[in-house]
Motif scaffolding. Structure first.
Motif, PDB file in Angstrom:
ATOM      1  N   ASP A  72     -14.118   4.903  -2.998  1.00  0.00           N
ATOM      2  CA  ASP A  72     -12.968   4.959  -3.895  1.00  0.00           C
ATOM      3  C   ASP A  72     -13.394   4.692  -5.337  1.00  0.00           C
ATOM      4  O   ASP A  72     -12.975   5.393  -6.252  1.00  0.00           O
ATOM      5  CB  ASP A  72     -11.900   3.950  -3.462  1.00  0.00           C
ATOM      6  CG  ASP A  72     -10.624   4.089  -4.255  1.00  0.00           C
ATOM      7  OD1 ASP A  72     -10.021   5.182  -4.236  1.00  0.00           O
ATOM      8  OD2 ASP A  72     -10.234   3.103  -4.913  1.00  0.00           O
ATOM      9  N   GLU A  90      -1.118   2.198   2.865  1.00  0.00           N
ATOM     10  CA  GLU A  90      -1.704   3.423   3.409  1.00  0.00           C
ATOM     11  C   GLU A  90      -2.821   3.060   4.377  1.00  0.00           C
ATOM     12  O   GLU A  90      -3.641   2.183   4.093  1.00  0.00           O
ATOM     13  CB  GLU A  90      -2.276   4.294   2.291  1.00  0.00           C
ATOM     14  CG  GLU A  90      -2.891   5.579   2.793  1.00  0.00           C
ATOM     15  CD  GLU A  90      -3.398   6.476   1.672  1.00  0.00           C
ATOM     16  OE1 GLU A  90      -4.231   7.345   1.975  1.00  0.00           O
ATOM     17  OE2 GLU A  90      -2.986   6.307   0.511  1.00  0.00           O
ATOM     18  N   LYS A 146      -1.188   0.556  -1.769  1.00  0.00           N
ATOM     19  CA  LYS A 146      -1.395   1.685  -2.672  1.00  0.00           C
ATOM     20  C   LYS A 146      -0.654   1.514  -3.996  1.00  0.00           C
ATOM     21  O   LYS A 146      -1.200   1.782  -5.058  1.00  0.00           O
ATOM     22  CB  LYS A 146      -0.953   2.965  -1.979  1.00  0.00           C
ATOM     23  CG  LYS A 146      -1.330   4.217  -2.717  1.00  0.00           C
ATOM     24  CD  LYS A 146      -1.107   5.434  -1.859  1.00  0.00           C
ATOM     25  CE  LYS A 146      -1.524   6.680  -2.598  1.00  0.00           C
ATOM     26  NZ  LYS A 146      -1.382   7.856  -1.758  1.00  0.00           N
ATOM     27  N   ARG A 147       0.608   1.100  -3.933  1.00  0.00           N
ATOM     28  CA  ARG A 147       1.404   0.874  -5.141  1.00  0.00           C
ATOM     29  C   ARG A 147       2.603   0.009  -4.787  1.00  0.00           C
ATOM     30  O   ARG A 147       2.882  -0.221  -3.616  1.00  0.00           O
ATOM     31  CB  ARG A 147       1.841   2.191  -5.766  1.00  0.00           C
ATOM     32  CG  ARG A 147       2.835   2.969  -4.948  1.00  0.00           C
ATOM     33  CD  ARG A 147       3.320   4.210  -5.701  1.00  0.00           C
ATOM     34  NE  ARG A 147       4.386   4.832  -4.961  1.00  0.00           N
ATOM     35  CZ  ARG A 147       4.290   5.992  -4.340  1.00  0.00           C
ATOM     36  NH1 ARG A 147       3.164   6.662  -4.379  1.00  0.00           N
ATOM     37  NH2 ARG A 147       5.307   6.488  -3.686  1.00  0.00           N
ATOM     38  N   ASP A 182       0.383   3.065 -10.481  1.00  0.00           N
ATOM     39  CA  ASP A 182       0.935   3.660  -9.273  1.00  0.00           C
ATOM     40  C   ASP A 182       2.390   3.275  -9.062  1.00  0.00           C
ATOM     41  O   ASP A 182       3.153   4.022  -8.482  1.00  0.00           O
ATOM     42  CB  ASP A 182       0.138   3.212  -8.037  1.00  0.00           C
ATOM     43  CG  ASP A 182      -1.032   4.125  -7.740  1.00  0.00           C
ATOM     44  OD1 ASP A 182      -1.109   5.216  -8.324  1.00  0.00           O
ATOM     45  OD2 ASP A 182      -1.869   3.716  -6.922  1.00  0.00           O
ATOM     46  N   ILE A 230      -6.305   3.682   5.969  1.00  0.00           N
ATOM     47  CA  ILE A 230      -7.495   4.287   5.371  1.00  0.00           C
ATOM     48  C   ILE A 230      -8.568   4.685   6.381  1.00  0.00           C
ATOM     49  O   ILE A 230      -9.607   5.213   5.996  1.00  0.00           O
ATOM     50  CB  ILE A 230      -8.122   3.368   4.294  1.00  0.00           C
ATOM     51  CG1 ILE A 230      -8.559   2.035   4.897  1.00  0.00           C
ATOM     52  CG2 ILE A 230      -7.150   3.177   3.135  1.00  0.00           C
ATOM     53  CD1 ILE A 230      -9.419   1.190   3.978  1.00  0.00           C
ATOM     54  N   ASP A 282      -2.407   6.088 -11.172  1.00  0.00           N
ATOM     55  CA  ASP A 282      -2.338   7.387 -10.522  1.00  0.00           C
ATOM     56  C   ASP A 282      -2.980   8.476 -11.367  1.00  0.00           C
ATOM     57  O   ASP A 282      -3.527   8.205 -12.420  1.00  0.00           O
ATOM     58  CB  ASP A 282      -0.901   7.736 -10.134  1.00  0.00           C
ATOM     59  CG  ASP A 282      -0.015   8.010 -11.328  1.00  0.00           C
ATOM     60  OD1 ASP A 282      -0.526   8.227 -12.447  1.00  0.00           O
ATOM     61  OD2 ASP A 282       1.210   8.027 -11.132  1.00  0.00           O
ATOM     62  N   GLY A 339      -4.715   7.383  -8.343  1.00  0.00           N
ATOM     63  CA  GLY A 339      -4.617   6.101  -7.708  1.00  0.00           C
ATOM     64  C   GLY A 339      -5.743   5.137  -7.911  1.00  0.00           C
ATOM     65  O   GLY A 339      -5.825   4.148  -7.205  1.00  0.00           O
ATOM     66  N   CYS A 384      -4.072  -4.376  -5.390  1.00  0.00           N
ATOM     67  CA  CYS A 384      -3.899  -2.936  -5.122  1.00  0.00           C
ATOM     68  C   CYS A 384      -5.236  -2.253  -4.879  1.00  0.00           C
ATOM     69  O   CYS A 384      -6.229  -2.574  -5.523  1.00  0.00           O
ATOM     70  CB  CYS A 384      -3.188  -2.254  -6.291  1.00  0.00           C
ATOM     71  SG  CYS A 384      -1.402  -2.451  -6.254  1.00  0.00           S
ATOM     72  N   ARG A 385      -5.218  -1.318  -3.934  1.00  0.00           N
ATOM     73  CA  ARG A 385      -6.370  -0.472  -3.600  1.00  0.00           C
ATOM     74  C   ARG A 385      -7.604  -1.281  -3.200  1.00  0.00           C
ATOM     75  O   ARG A 385      -8.728  -0.866  -3.438  1.00  0.00           O
ATOM     76  CB  ARG A 385      -6.677   0.494  -4.738  1.00  0.00           C
ATOM     77  CG  ARG A 385      -5.528   1.481  -4.963  1.00  0.00           C
ATOM     78  CD  ARG A 385      -5.879   2.641  -5.805  1.00  0.00           C
ATOM     79  NE  ARG A 385      -6.846   3.525  -5.185  1.00  0.00           N
ATOM     80  CZ  ARG A 385      -6.572   4.441  -4.250  1.00  0.00           C
ATOM     81  NH1 ARG A 385      -5.352   4.559  -3.804  1.00  0.00           N
ATOM     82  NH2 ARG A 385      -7.519   5.214  -3.776  1.00  0.00           N
ATOM     83  N   THR A 417       1.470   6.474   5.613  1.00  0.00           N
ATOM     84  CA  THR A 417       1.938   5.395   4.754  1.00  0.00           C
ATOM     85  C   THR A 417       3.212   4.770   5.314  1.00  0.00           C
ATOM     86  O   THR A 417       3.914   5.379   6.128  1.00  0.00           O
ATOM     87  CB  THR A 417       2.225   5.912   3.332  1.00  0.00           C
ATOM     88  OG1 THR A 417       3.236   6.922   3.391  1.00  0.00           O
ATOM     89  CG2 THR A 417       0.968   6.475   2.675  1.00  0.00           C
TER      90      THR A 417
END
Length: 186
Positions: free
Chosen positions: A148, A51, A31-32, A170, A53, A164, A159, A104-105, A61
């Motif tokens: 997402d 995190e 996530k960050r 993030d 999902i 964010d 995010g 990330c993500r 988290t």
């Protein structure tokens, strides 16, 4: 002003307590992160927030570290396993924006360990499960990534791929907080 007694700290609200996740296999995102340096080695690493999902632990988290020490072959192997699973290409390890863009993500599957030490619960990525991603997992990962991206395109909550809700990365300290808060209770 309130008085704090270290021998009798205030009771913690159970609904706000984060005991991490049970050991097991999970679909996750990074996530960050915050870049840090080892106290003894001086080598860079990422203090990363992961995190869950999907599944019963969705939204939970935990923090773990990702070494950026290019001299450590084990650390580079682990990073390459993550990159393989999130399908990232080459990126600059000295550039936080490049790292955010690369990993990330982006959903992946991993085995998470859990260790309880006194009052603290620590989770960590034990292993990236590149070869254990089933067709069902792959569909879930792809659906999460699609949803997402759609959410971010339409101004959804914070995010979006490492940014964010304030438009800050993030991993950036929020000005209102006075610095980075990783929610570690010490």
């Amino acid at each position: 002003m309130a008085t704090f007694d270290p021998k009798n700290p205030p009771a913690q609200d159970p609904s706000k307590r984060n005991d991490g996740v049970a050991a097991g296999d999970y679909l996750l995102i990074l996530k960050r992160f915050e870049r840090k340096y080892g106290k003894q080695s001086g080598q860079p690493y990422l203090r990363a927030l992961f995190e869950v999902i999907h599944g019963p632990a969705k939204g939970k988290t935990f923090f773990d570290s990702l070494s950026l020490d290019t001299e450590n072959s084990g650390a580079m192997f682990r990073l390459s396993m993550l990159c393989e699973q999130v399908q990232s290409g080459a990126f600059d390890l000295d550039d936080d924006a490049a790292i955010r863009e690369a990993i990330c993500r982006k959903p992946f599957k991993a085995r998470v360990s859990r260790e309880v030490s006194g009052q603290y619960t620590n989770n960590g990525i034990a292993r990236y499960l590149n070869k254990e991603v089933t067709d069902f997992d792959r569909r879930l990962l792809e659906t999460w990534a699609y949803d997402d991206a759609e959410n971010q395109q339409h101004g959804g909550g914070g995010g979006g791929y490492g940014v964010d809700g304030d438009g800050l990365p993030d991993d950036a300290p929020h000005p209102a907080s006075g610095g980075y808060n990783d929610d570690i209770p010490f």
